[in-house]
Design a protein around this motif. Structure first.
Motif, PDB file in Angstrom:
ATOM      1  N   VAL A 121       0.809  -1.224   0.000  1.00  0.00           N
ATOM      2  CA  VAL A 121       0.000   0.000   0.000  1.00  0.00           C
ATOM      3  C   VAL A 121       0.843   1.275   0.000  1.00  0.00           C
ATOM      4  O   VAL A 121       0.313   2.360  -0.234  1.00  0.00           O
ATOM      5  N   LEU A 122       2.133   1.146   0.262  1.00  0.00           N
ATOM      6  CA  LEU A 122       2.960   2.345   0.415  1.00  0.00           C
ATOM      7  C   LEU A 122       3.024   3.192  -0.846  1.00  0.00           C
ATOM      8  O   LEU A 122       2.829   4.414  -0.786  1.00  0.00           O
ATOM      9  N   ILE A 123       3.321   2.568  -1.979  1.00  0.00           N
ATOM     10  CA  ILE A 123       3.464   3.339  -3.218  1.00  0.00           C
ATOM     11  C   ILE A 123       2.134   3.983  -3.620  1.00  0.00           C
ATOM     12  O   ILE A 123       2.092   5.193  -3.895  1.00  0.00           O
ATOM     13  N   PRO A 124       1.019   3.214  -3.674  1.00  0.00           N
ATOM     14  CA  PRO A 124      -0.270   3.875  -3.971  1.00  0.00           C
ATOM     15  C   PRO A 124      -0.597   4.974  -2.964  1.00  0.00           C
ATOM     16  O   PRO A 124      -1.108   6.033  -3.340  1.00  0.00           O
ATOM     17  N   GLY A 125      -0.299   4.719  -1.690  1.00  0.00           N
ATOM     18  CA  GLY A 125      -0.555   5.740  -0.678  1.00  0.00           C
ATOM     19  C   GLY A 125       0.286   6.975  -0.875  1.00  0.00           C
ATOM     20  O   GLY A 125      -0.184   8.104  -0.716  1.00  0.00           O
ATOM     21  N   GLY A 126       1.557   6.775  -1.256  1.00  0.00           N
ATOM     22  CA  GLY A 126       2.430   7.916  -1.533  1.00  0.00           C
ATOM     23  C   GLY A 126       1.965   8.723  -2.728  1.00  0.00           C
ATOM     24  O   GLY A 126       2.017   9.956  -2.730  1.00  0.00           O
ATOM     25  N   SER A 139       8.836   9.478  -2.540  1.00  0.00           N
ATOM     26  CA  SER A 139      10.229   9.147  -2.232  1.00  0.00           C
ATOM     27  C   SER A 139      10.334   8.509  -0.849  1.00  0.00           C
ATOM     28  O   SER A 139      11.052   7.515  -0.658  1.00  0.00           O
ATOM     29  N   ILE A 140       9.620   9.088   0.111  1.00  0.00           N
ATOM     30  CA  ILE A 140       9.600   8.511   1.466  1.00  0.00           C
ATOM     31  C   ILE A 140       8.988   7.119   1.428  1.00  0.00           C
ATOM     32  O   ILE A 140       9.431   6.196   2.131  1.00  0.00           O
ATOM     33  N   SER A 141       7.954   6.944   0.585  1.00  0.00           N
ATOM     34  CA  SER A 141       7.298   5.639   0.482  1.00  0.00           C
ATOM     35  C   SER A 141       8.240   4.591  -0.090  1.00  0.00           C
ATOM     36  O   SER A 141       8.255   3.440   0.360  1.00  0.00           O
ATOM     37  N   ILE A 142       9.038   4.968  -1.114  1.00  0.00           N
ATOM     38  CA  ILE A 142      10.004   4.030  -1.694  1.00  0.00           C
ATOM     39  C   ILE A 142      11.009   3.598  -0.631  1.00  0.00           C
ATOM     40  O   ILE A 142      11.347   2.406  -0.507  1.00  0.00           O
ATOM     41  N   TYR A 143      11.485   4.562   0.162  1.00  0.00           N
ATOM     42  CA  TYR A 143      12.395   4.248   1.269  1.00  0.00           C
ATOM     43  C   TYR A 143      11.716   3.323   2.281  1.00  0.00           C
ATOM     44  O   TYR A 143      12.299   2.323   2.729  1.00  0.00           O
ATOM     45  N   THR A 144      10.466   3.627   2.608  1.00  0.00           N
ATOM     46  CA  THR A 144       9.750   2.833   3.607  1.00  0.00           C
ATOM     47  C   THR A 144       9.432   1.439   3.100  1.00  0.00           C
ATOM     48  O   THR A 144       9.388   0.483   3.874  1.00  0.00           O
ATOM     49  N   ILE A 168      19.628   5.632   2.171  1.00  0.00           N
ATOM     50  CA  ILE A 168      18.795   4.424   2.161  1.00  0.00           C
ATOM     51  C   ILE A 168      19.649   3.176   2.368  1.00  0.00           C
ATOM     52  O   ILE A 168      19.280   2.268   3.133  1.00  0.00           O
ATOM     53  N   GLY A 169      20.818   3.108   1.706  1.00  0.00           N
ATOM     54  CA  GLY A 169      21.685   1.947   1.847  1.00  0.00           C
ATOM     55  C   GLY A 169      22.143   1.731   3.276  1.00  0.00           C
ATOM     56  O   GLY A 169      22.075   0.620   3.814  1.00  0.00           O
ATOM     57  N   VAL A 170      22.592   2.811   3.926  1.00  0.00           N
ATOM     58  CA  VAL A 170      23.067   2.710   5.307  1.00  0.00           C
ATOM     59  C   VAL A 170      21.913   2.407   6.259  1.00  0.00           C
ATOM     60  O   VAL A 170      22.008   1.524   7.125  1.00  0.00           O
ATOM     61  N   ALA A 171      20.812   3.143   6.096  1.00  0.00           N
ATOM     62  CA  ALA A 171      19.664   2.958   6.986  1.00  0.00           C
ATOM     63  C   ALA A 171      19.079   1.561   6.830  1.00  0.00           C
ATOM     64  O   ALA A 171      18.658   0.942   7.824  1.00  0.00           O
ATOM     65  N   LEU A 172      19.058   1.037   5.598  1.00  0.00           N
ATOM     66  CA  LEU A 172      18.479  -0.286   5.361  1.00  0.00           C
ATOM     67  C   LEU A 172      19.267  -1.376   6.087  1.00  0.00           C
ATOM     68  O   LEU A 172      18.683  -2.248   6.744  1.00  0.00           O
ATOM     69  N   PHE A 173      20.586  -1.325   5.992  1.00  0.00           N
ATOM     70  CA  PHE A 173      21.384  -2.334   6.705  1.00  0.00           C
ATOM     71  C   PHE A 173      21.235  -2.165   8.211  1.00  0.00           C
ATOM     72  O   PHE A 173      21.191  -3.166   8.954  1.00  0.00           O
ATOM     73  N   PHE A 174      21.161  -0.927   8.651  1.00  0.00           N
ATOM     74  CA  PHE A 174      20.942  -0.674  10.078  1.00  0.00           C
ATOM     75  C   PHE A 174      19.636  -1.312  10.546  1.00  0.00           C
ATOM     76  O   PHE A 174      19.592  -1.995  11.580  1.00  0.00           O
ATOM     77  N   TYR A 175      18.553  -1.097   9.780  1.00  0.00           N
ATOM     78  CA  TYR A 175      17.270  -1.681  10.148  1.00  0.00           C
ATOM     79  C   TYR A 175      17.312  -3.205  10.106  1.00  0.00           C
ATOM     80  O   TYR A 175      16.696  -3.875  10.942  1.00  0.00           O
ATOM     81  N   VAL A 201      15.697  13.983   1.147  1.00  0.00           N
ATOM     82  CA  VAL A 201      14.551  13.674   0.299  1.00  0.00           C
ATOM     83  C   VAL A 201      14.179  14.901  -0.533  1.00  0.00           C
ATOM     84  O   VAL A 201      14.179  16.024  -0.023  1.00  0.00           O
ATOM     85  N   PRO A 202      13.916  14.750  -1.834  1.00  0.00           N
ATOM     86  CA  PRO A 202      13.579  15.909  -2.675  1.00  0.00           C
ATOM     87  C   PRO A 202      12.165  16.404  -2.408  1.00  0.00           C
ATOM     88  O   PRO A 202      11.306  15.643  -1.963  1.00  0.00           O
TER      89      PRO A 202
END
Length: 436
Positions: free
Chosen positions: A76-81, A372-377, A246-253, A364-365
């Motif tokens: 739902v993230l992309i449609p919601g974004g 963009s936030i949705s793609i990250y999420t 995103i790369g750093v945060a993703l591995f962190f998560y 984020v632009p």
């Protein structure tokens, strides 16, 4: 001429006072709204595993309670974004997602009435409920950045986070005491039902607070279709600063999410903690986070938000060590030692909630912001869907015993050390950029 100068001065001062009042008013409203969603997440999220356990869930089914909802969130993230970016004021999407969330929570309160299908119904409805909750989180960040100027975000985030930590202290104590003080399993299940229905009422309070926040209208709206979606995705990929984050945060998560189910298994199966003690663990961490948030906020003001998260990531690596050491002790001593070590390990945990959202908003632009936030999420949600199950599967493959638990937590410890070094590399690479 003199009268015109005085009039200009008075008008300018009045305008500045009005702007400052609006920022302060919104700051307190965001703080109150954060307190409400914290109470909701606390009475629901902290007790979902217990609710499933009361309905005889296996270890694998417990991992599904954490993982399966994330797959729904990704869908739902992309449609919601896209829908959110089409709105001139993203508060509309925030409110819509909360209304949908309330419907699912109302339905989940009735799952014990489904007999032999109650656990399946619980997992499925809980998974579906994360859809609107995920959209809420993504659209809230975009809405927040539209309302609060960048120079005020750390101050507003700090007050909001202080409030969340305060209620993260009180709420688990209340719910834990209620559950521990109830003898029969059927009565405990009834309490879990009441928790969901209370959450529904609190959601409407949260919506009222959101409707009281002024501002948020943006000229950056889009009418995104498939072609525009592809274009936006390409822009995100080409944004080196955003992709680096995103790369750093993703591995962190990934390193953080690996033990979410295992931590519960360690506390219940090996440390033999009951509902009250589980709440003490949550409260101990929340107290330390609340006590240290002011310090980390000042660190952000002085060094920017990119440096303190390094310390937060390093501190996160202490949690696996706390579990390994505590479960190596006799049960009676292990629970007490674990409570102490887990509480102390939270000294820099405030940076996770305080700094990572601000790091994201720095890169984020403005165009297609919510998308963009949705793609990250989506990426972090996929990690959240996979990693808790991966942690449990590794624990199971190693033998589902105490030695397997220790080995799995050691692997997670190594992952978190690596994540810390990635944050260091990002800080060093961006050291010449503005800290705001």
């Amino acid at each position: 001429m003199k009268k015109e100068s005085i009039k200009y001065f008075v008008t300018r001062v009045s305008s500045r006072i009005s702007e400052a009042w609006q920022v302060d008013r919104n700051m307190y409203l965001f703080a109150f709204e954060g307190m409400i969603i914290t109470i909701i997440n606390s009475i629901i999220g902290n007790n979902n595993n217990l609710f499933a356990t009361r309905m005889e869930a296996s270890n694998f089914e417990l991992s599904l309670v954490t993982s399966l909802p994330q797959f729904v969130g990704m869908l739902v993230l992309i449609p919601g974004g896209i829908l959110s970016d089409r709105m001139s004021n993203k508060r509309k999407m925030v409110v819509i997602s909360l209304l949908c969330l309330s419907l699912f929570y109302m339905a989940i309160g009735f799952v014990p009435m489904f007999g032999q299908f109650r656990l399946i119904a619980f997992i499925c409805l809980l998974a579906l409920s994360v859809g609107p909750l995920t959209v809420y989180n993504a659209s809230w960040q975009a809405y927040f950045s539209d309302v609060v100027p960048i120079e005020e975000r750390n101050r507003v985030f700090t007050l909001r986070t202080k409030g969340t930590f305060l209620f993260n202290t009180v709420t688990p104590l209340v719910t834990g005491a209620l559950l521990a003080g109830t003898a029969l399993n059927s009565e405990k299940i009834r309490l879990h039902q009441i928790f969901f229905w209370c959450a529904v009422l609190l959601i409407f309070v949260q919506i009222f607070i959101l409707m009281s926040i002024s501002g948020g209208s943006s000229s950056q709206t889009t009418t995104t279709g498939l072609k525009e979606l592809k274009s936006a995705a390409v822009e995100v990929i080409r944004n080196k600063r955003l992709m680096g984050f995103i790369g750093v945060a993703l591995f962190f998560y990934m390193s953080w999410q690996s033990d979410w189910t295992l931590y519960y298994i360690g506390q219940v199966e090996y440390l033999k903690l009951n509902e009250a003690w589980l709440s003490y663990v949550v409260v101990g961490g929340a107290v330390v986070q609340f006590a240290t948030i002011g310090f980390w906020s000042r660190m952000n003001e002085k060094f920017g938000v990119r440096f303190p998260i390094i310390i937060g990531a390093l501190a996160l690596s202490l949690f696996p060590l706390a579990m390994i050491y505590s479960t190596s002790l006799p049960v009676g001593k292990g629970g007490v030692v674990f409570l102490i070590l887990n509480t102390l390990s939270n000294f820099a945990f405030a940076t996770v909630y305080l700094n990572i959202p601000q790091c994201l908003l720095q890169v984020v632009p403005e165009k297609n912001k919510t998308l963009s936030i949705s793609i990250y999420t989506v990426m972090t949600s996929f990690s959240n869907a996979v990693m808790p199950m991966a942690g449990v599967q590794l624990y199971t493959a190693l033998g589902s015993n105490l030695k397997a638990l220790h080995s799995t937590f050691f692997v997670i410890f190594i992952m978190r050390i690596i994540a810390s070094f990635l944050w260091i590399i990002r800080w060093w690479a961006m050291r010449k950029e503005p800290i705001l």
